[in-house]
Motif scaffolding. Structure first.
Motif, PDB file in Angstrom:
ATOM      1  N   CYS A   1       0.815  -1.226   0.000  1.00 23.56           N
ATOM      2  CA  CYS A   1       0.000   0.000   0.000  1.00 23.56           C
ATOM      3  C   CYS A   1       0.849   1.276   0.000  1.00 23.56           C
ATOM      4  O   CYS A   1       0.431   2.312   0.521  1.00 23.56           O
TER       5      CYS A   1
ATOM      6  N   HIS B   1      -2.429  -0.803  -3.982  1.00 25.68           N
ATOM      7  CA  HIS B   1      -3.708  -0.454  -3.368  1.00 25.68           C
ATOM      8  C   HIS B   1      -4.241   0.608  -4.324  1.00 25.68           C
ATOM      9  O   HIS B   1      -3.718   1.711  -4.379  1.00 25.68           O
TER      10      HIS B   1
ATOM     11  N   HIS C   1      -5.648  -6.559  -1.994  1.00 27.95           N
ATOM     12  CA  HIS C   1      -6.926  -6.661  -1.251  1.00 27.95           C
ATOM     13  C   HIS C   1      -8.111  -6.171  -2.087  1.00 27.95           C
ATOM     14  O   HIS C   1      -8.789  -5.219  -1.739  1.00 27.95           O
TER      15      HIS C   1
HETATM   16 ZN   LIG Z   1      -4.107  -1.197   1.301  1.00 24.19          ZN
END
Ligand SMILES: [Zn+2]
Length: 557
Positions: free
Chosen positions: A90, A230, A260
């Motif tokens: 991220c 991300h 994710h």
């Molecule tokens: Zn993330």
């Protein structure tokens, strides 16, 4: 003489081929062989009859690089059978860490995630000590020296790269700055990073243009590294955000992993059908783009207390209560709300879309748990007119938030909501891998730092709830998704399979009972059914309990 002999288990070797019963021998950290070890001697013998023997699980998405300095044994990861973690996700990584801006970013990040700043990062110029590392290589050396419980596959975060060169300015980088960021990325790769991650919606990385990311991703591609993202938007703009990831893969020629993967908010449920199709189209075009997912239909858990502008949740509870009850404080917070709305064109933080959230834990009224936050908040939207909300509305909002917190003894934990059908659709796609989006924990965090159940539950939940109860697939196929599939994406040639000569990362579990137990309310509950975990040939979990060894390795590029 073997180090470890695992007798009579059901070998689920990671290939996806049908399981078979055999012995597995380990010697010198490697798998010595599979078959019959009749009469062989071993320092440790495990009776695995009735249990599955599989490669250790590979966590495709973690933030453990941030917690390992202060939680080195990685208890939460090992207890669920994870032996290798991809970290530096991220856009965030604990290195490079040169200068004050990077230190500020990491302090804020640790404070938010761990509820404290690890001493290795906190050390300041005041006492002349400085942080425990500066360069990416020094960070990896630090872990090697102190030991870690799991294998770490390190990636460098683009937000840290940008913090070093551009600082915290919200503007596009200049050509000279892009050149300097390319050089810093190259240095991190040379020092052991496997790739670069971006947090396209987090500051400071979010200020980068697509072209700026492509420039850095090209450096990664030259090393055959991995780019993880991300993406820009995981709700209304999720399709466009995945399109950007595809474009970066195409223009930079880099391998891409969408992190994710999810679609937040009711009005966006079902959009993952489009994004999964987009990635399939891109793969047909020759772009290596895949995604990972955590097996829960709610995202990162956070405390409402940290979301009220002007509140300092670090104070003693009585001081926080006094602040929340004070008219002057509420006036100030209401002004902060208006100021942020005027600056950004929307309400701050999650208040911009309160209908996307549900209440995970409430301090007093259990019947609030699982309810939609917007409904409990019970305040009409600020209106459709342009411009910031008026004073009276802002004050009503802050009054309601503060009252809710006081009623719930300062504890109201929220999380963004996904659709269970979407989670299943993403998880069951044959190219999707699994990531915890957690960070390894050895002990519980402070009362005020909410923890998602994925920290302890992710992999057992896939093998238990999703495989047994939801029909995710047969045992061999699901184990493949958790082991050899990510190993292939990561270019790990000697992990992720049970094969002679490979590193002995092994998990022995009961396929009939393996289950997660952690919940939003009790996130620290260890899973059941994971009996033995071996990392690099060393026993890390014995009969479900953590051993004292730190057998993990830093897997440098
Ligand atoms: Zn993330």
């Amino acid at each position: 003489m073997l180090d470890v002999l695992i007798r009579g288990g059901l070998i689920v070797d990671g290939t996806g081929n049908p399981p078979y019963v055999a012995d597995l021998g380990i010697s010198g950290g490697r798998i010595a062989g599979l078959g019959s070890f009749e009469g062989a001697e071993a320092a440790t013998v495990i009776d695995a009859r009735g249990l599955a023997v599989a490669p250790g699980f590979i966590d495709m998405h973690s933030h453990s690089d941030l917690s390992l300095p202060s939680h080195p044994r990685a208890r939460s990861s090992l207890l669920q059978g994870i032996t290798t973690e991809v970290a530096g996700s991220c856009g965030w990584s604990p290195a490079p860490l040169k200068g004050e801006v990077a230190q500020t970013v990491l302090k804020m990040l640790s404070e938010g995630l761990l509820g404290e700043v690890p001493s290795q990062i906190a050390a300041g110029a005041d006492d002349g000590s400085g942080p425990a590392w500066h360069s990416f290589g020094e960070y990896l050396d630090y872990l090697d020296k102190h030991g870690i419980g799991v294998n770490l596959y390190p990636i460098v975060g683009q937000s840290l790269i940008r913090a070093h060169i551009v600082g915290l300015d919200r503007r596009p980088a200049t050509p000279g700055e892009i050149e300097a960021m390319e050089a810093l990325t190259r240095a991190c790769l040379e020092e052991g990073a496997h790739g670069l991650s971006t947090g396209r919606s987090y500051m400071p990385g979010a200020s980068s243009s697509t072209a700026e990311v492509v420039a850095l991703a090209r450096v990664v591609a030259r090393y055959d590294g991995l780019y993880t993202s991300h993406v820009k938007d995981e709700s209304g703009g999720v399709v466009e955000a995945v399109e950007e990831a595809v474009r970066i893969g195409r223009e930079a020629g880099v391998r891409v992993e969408v992190s994710h993967h999810k679609a937040i908010g009711r009005e966006n449920f079902g959009k993952v059908a489009r994004t999964l199709a987009l990635m399939e189209e891109a793969r047909r075009e020759g772009i290596d783009i895949t995604c990972d997912v955590y097996p829960y239909s709610f995202a990162q858990v956070f405390s409402l207390l940290g979301e009220i502008p002007g509140v300092t949740p670090r104070g003693a509870p009585d001081d926080v209560r006094a602040s929340l009850g004070h008219p002057e404080f509420r006036e100030r917070a209401a002004n902060e709300v208006r100021k942020a709305a005027a600056r950004d064109g929307k309400l701050p933080g999650f208040l911009a879309s309160p209908h996307h959230y549900l209440i995970v834990t409430a301090g007093r009224d259990a019947d609030l748990e699982g309810r939609a936050f917007e409904e409990v908040l019970g305040i009409e939207p600020p209106g459709t007119k342009k411009g910031p909300p008026d004073e009276a509305w802002s004050r009503r909002l802050v009054d309601r938030l503060a009252d809710l917190l006081l009623e719930q003894d300062l504890k109201l934990h929220l999380a963004a909501l996904m659709s269970e059908d979407d989670v299943f659709a993403v998880l069951s796609h044959p190219e999707t891998m699994v990531g915890t989006d957690a960070f390894a924990l050895d002990r519980e965090l402070g009362e005020r730092t909410p923890v998602h159940p994925r920290h302890f539950g992710t992999f057992p939940r896939v093998l238990g709830h999703y495989r047994r109860s939801r029909g995710l697939g047969d045992l061999a196929g699901v184990v493949h998704k958790l082991t050899a599939l990510p190993a292939r994406k990561l270019r790990l040639t000697d992990r992720g399979l049970l094969a002679r000569g490979g590193w002995a990362d092994v998990v022995v579990f009961d396929p009939e009972t393996i289950s997660d137990r952690a919940t939003g309310k009790e996130p620290y509950l260890a899973p059941v059914g994971v009996e033995w975990v071996i990392v690099n040939g060393v026993m890390a979990v014995e009969r479900g309990a953590l051993s004292s060894d730190r057998a993990g390795k830093v897997l440098r590029r």
